[in-house]
Design a protein around this motif. Structure first.
Motif, short mmCIF file in Angstrom:
data_model
loop_
_atom_site.label_atom_id
_atom_site.label_comp_id
_atom_site.label_asym_id
_atom_site.label_seq_id
_atom_site.Cartn_x
_atom_site.Cartn_y
_atom_site.Cartn_z
N LEU A 51 -4.55 27.80 0.81
CA LEU A 51 -4.90 28.08 -0.65
C LEU A 51 -6.55 28.60 -0.45
CD1 LEU A 51 -3.67 25.57 -3.16
CD2 LEU A 51 -2.84 27.82 -2.79
N TYR A 52 -7.24 27.93 0.25
CA TYR A 52 -8.74 28.49 0.58
C TYR A 52 -8.67 29.45 1.26
CZ TYR A 52 -13.36 28.43 1.69
OH TYR A 52 -14.95 28.85 1.65
N GLY A 53 -7.80 29.79 2.26
CA GLY A 53 -7.61 30.92 3.14
C GLY A 53 -7.14 32.03 2.34
N LEU A 54 -6.29 32.17 1.50
CA LEU A 54 -5.77 32.97 0.80
C LEU A 54 -6.63 33.68 -0.45
CD1 LEU A 54 -2.05 32.13 0.66
CD2 LEU A 54 -2.82 33.93 1.55
N PHE A 55 -7.27 32.39 -1.06
CA PHE A 55 -8.23 32.80 -2.29
C PHE A 55 -9.64 32.48 -2.31
CE2 PHE A 55 -3.66 31.83 -3.66
CZ PHE A 55 -3.38 32.80 -4.45
N GLY A 56 -10.10 32.01 -1.01
CA GLY A 56 -11.30 31.73 -0.84
C GLY A 56 -12.04 30.74 -2.17
N ALA A 57 -13.08 31.37 -2.74
CA ALA A 57 -13.89 30.59 -3.65
C ALA A 57 -12.94 30.27 -5.06
CB ALA A 57 -15.07 31.49 -4.07
N GLU A 58 -12.11 31.15 -5.34
CA GLU A 58 -11.35 30.90 -6.36
C GLU A 58 -10.39 29.81 -6.41
OE1 GLU A 58 -7.20 33.19 -8.51
OE2 GLU A 58 -8.77 34.42 -7.18
N ALA A 59 -10.12 29.29 -5.08
CA ALA A 59 -9.37 28.13 -4.95
C ALA A 59 -10.32 26.76 -5.03
CB ALA A 59 -8.60 28.01 -3.51
N VAL A 60 -11.55 26.86 -4.82
CA VAL A 60 -12.56 25.73 -4.88
C VAL A 60 -12.40 24.91 -5.86
CG1 VAL A 60 -14.78 25.17 -4.78
CG2 VAL A 60 -14.10 26.76 -3.34
N PRO A 61 -12.31 25.33 -7.28
CA PRO A 61 -12.09 24.28 -8.39
C PRO A 61 -10.91 23.27 -8.19
CG PRO A 61 -12.64 26.22 -9.20
CD PRO A 61 -12.55 26.64 -7.81
N ALA A 62 -9.63 23.81 -7.89
CA ALA A 62 -8.71 22.90 -7.27
C ALA A 62 -8.55 22.09 -6.41
CB ALA A 62 -7.44 23.84 -7.23
N LEU A 63 -9.32 22.60 -5.12
CA LEU A 63 -9.65 21.90 -3.97
C LEU A 63 -10.51 20.86 -4.43
CD1 LEU A 63 -9.46 24.50 -1.36
CD2 LEU A 63 -7.68 23.15 -2.20
N THR A 64 -11.54 21.09 -5.25
CA THR A 64 -12.53 19.86 -5.78
C THR A 64 -11.93 18.91 -6.60
OG1 THR A 64 -14.32 21.69 -5.51
CG2 THR A 64 -14.79 19.56 -6.71
N GLN A 65 -10.97 19.44 -7.34
CA GLN A 65 -10.30 18.41 -8.21
C GLN A 65 -9.29 17.48 -7.29
OE1 GLN A 65 -8.80 20.88 -11.22
NE2 GLN A 65 -10.63 20.24 -12.57
N MET A 66 -8.75 18.18 -6.36
CA MET A 66 -7.68 17.57 -5.57
C MET A 66 -8.46 16.39 -4.83
SD MET A 66 -5.11 20.32 -4.18
CE MET A 66 -4.12 19.19 -2.83
N LEU A 67 -9.61 16.81 -4.28
CA LEU A 67 -10.53 15.82 -3.42
C LEU A 67 -10.87 14.83 -4.35
CD1 LEU A 67 -11.89 15.14 -0.90
CD2 LEU A 67 -14.02 16.48 -1.72
N ALA A 68 -11.43 14.89 -5.45
CA ALA A 68 -11.50 13.74 -6.56
C ALA A 68 -10.40 12.89 -6.81
CB ALA A 68 -12.18 14.32 -7.55
N ALA A 69 -9.58 13.44 -7.09
CA ALA A 69 -8.19 12.57 -7.37
C ALA A 69 -7.77 11.95 -6.22
CB ALA A 69 -7.00 13.57 -7.99
N GLY A 70 -7.75 12.68 -4.96
CA GLY A 70 -7.31 11.99 -3.64
C GLY A 70 -8.36 10.75 -3.41
#
Length: 174
Positions: A51-70
């Motif tokens: 997702l980061y490779g495909l969407f770059g900065a647009e994916a960061v909110p989702a990835l940040t939330q995944m990290l926090a939830a993880g």
């Protein structure tokens, strides 16, 4: 020590045995072992990187939330596992066979299911076209745990409920 009321424990034991009987089918057992292994984190890390490779900065909110939830999920399930000390079903139910590799000693709750549900909800929120795939994978992860004899069905239900709560909190707060 974790203890369900006797009647509920009996139901949980019976469901664990019935689920685990499916592990007798080699193809299904091998498939669910792969699903379970991917649910260790491999699938989620790979998807996050894609997702980061495909969407770059647009994916960061989702990835940040995944990290926090993880991270929150690891803290919650480790605290619960170390507080409840519930043994895995293959250790106490004679008709349950261990058909997978446990990552830790205790059963309650299912950390795999907790993370699969929380990550799926977060990803589906940010990337709705992925909903079917991530929810399907989360369901397979949840099914794999009792079939492989690693968790009681109640562990999986609790993991799913905790994961949903963590995802909801993360989506609301971040």
């Amino acid at each position: 020590m974790f203890a369900l009321p006797a009647r509920l424990q009996l139901i949980d034991d019976r469901l664990a045995v019935r689920s685990n009987r499916l592990s007798r089918y080699r193809g299904l057992r091998d498939f669910l072992r792969v699903v379970s292994r991917l649910g260790d984190g491999v699938a989620w890390y790979t998807l996050a990187a894609a997702l980061y490779g495909l969407f770059g900065a647009e994916a960061v909110p989702a990835l940040t939330q995944m990290l926090a939830a993880g991270v929150s999920g690891v803290i919650v399930y480790k605290l619960l596992k170390n507080h409840t000390l519930r043994p895995r079903p293959f250790e106490v139910v004679s008709d349950v066979v261990c058909a997978g590799s446990p990552l830790d000693r205790f059963s309650f709750p299912s950390g795999h299911t907790l993370h699969a549900v929380s990550f799926s909800l977060i990803l589906a929120h940010h990337f709705p076209p992925l909903a079917g795939a991530v929810f399907g994978f989360a369901l397979l992860v949840a099914i794999s745990r009792p079939v492989l004899g690693l968790h009681y069905p109640s562990d999986v239900l609790a993991g799913g409920a905790i994961g949903a709560s963590l995802a909801s909190a993360t989506l609301t707060l971040l």
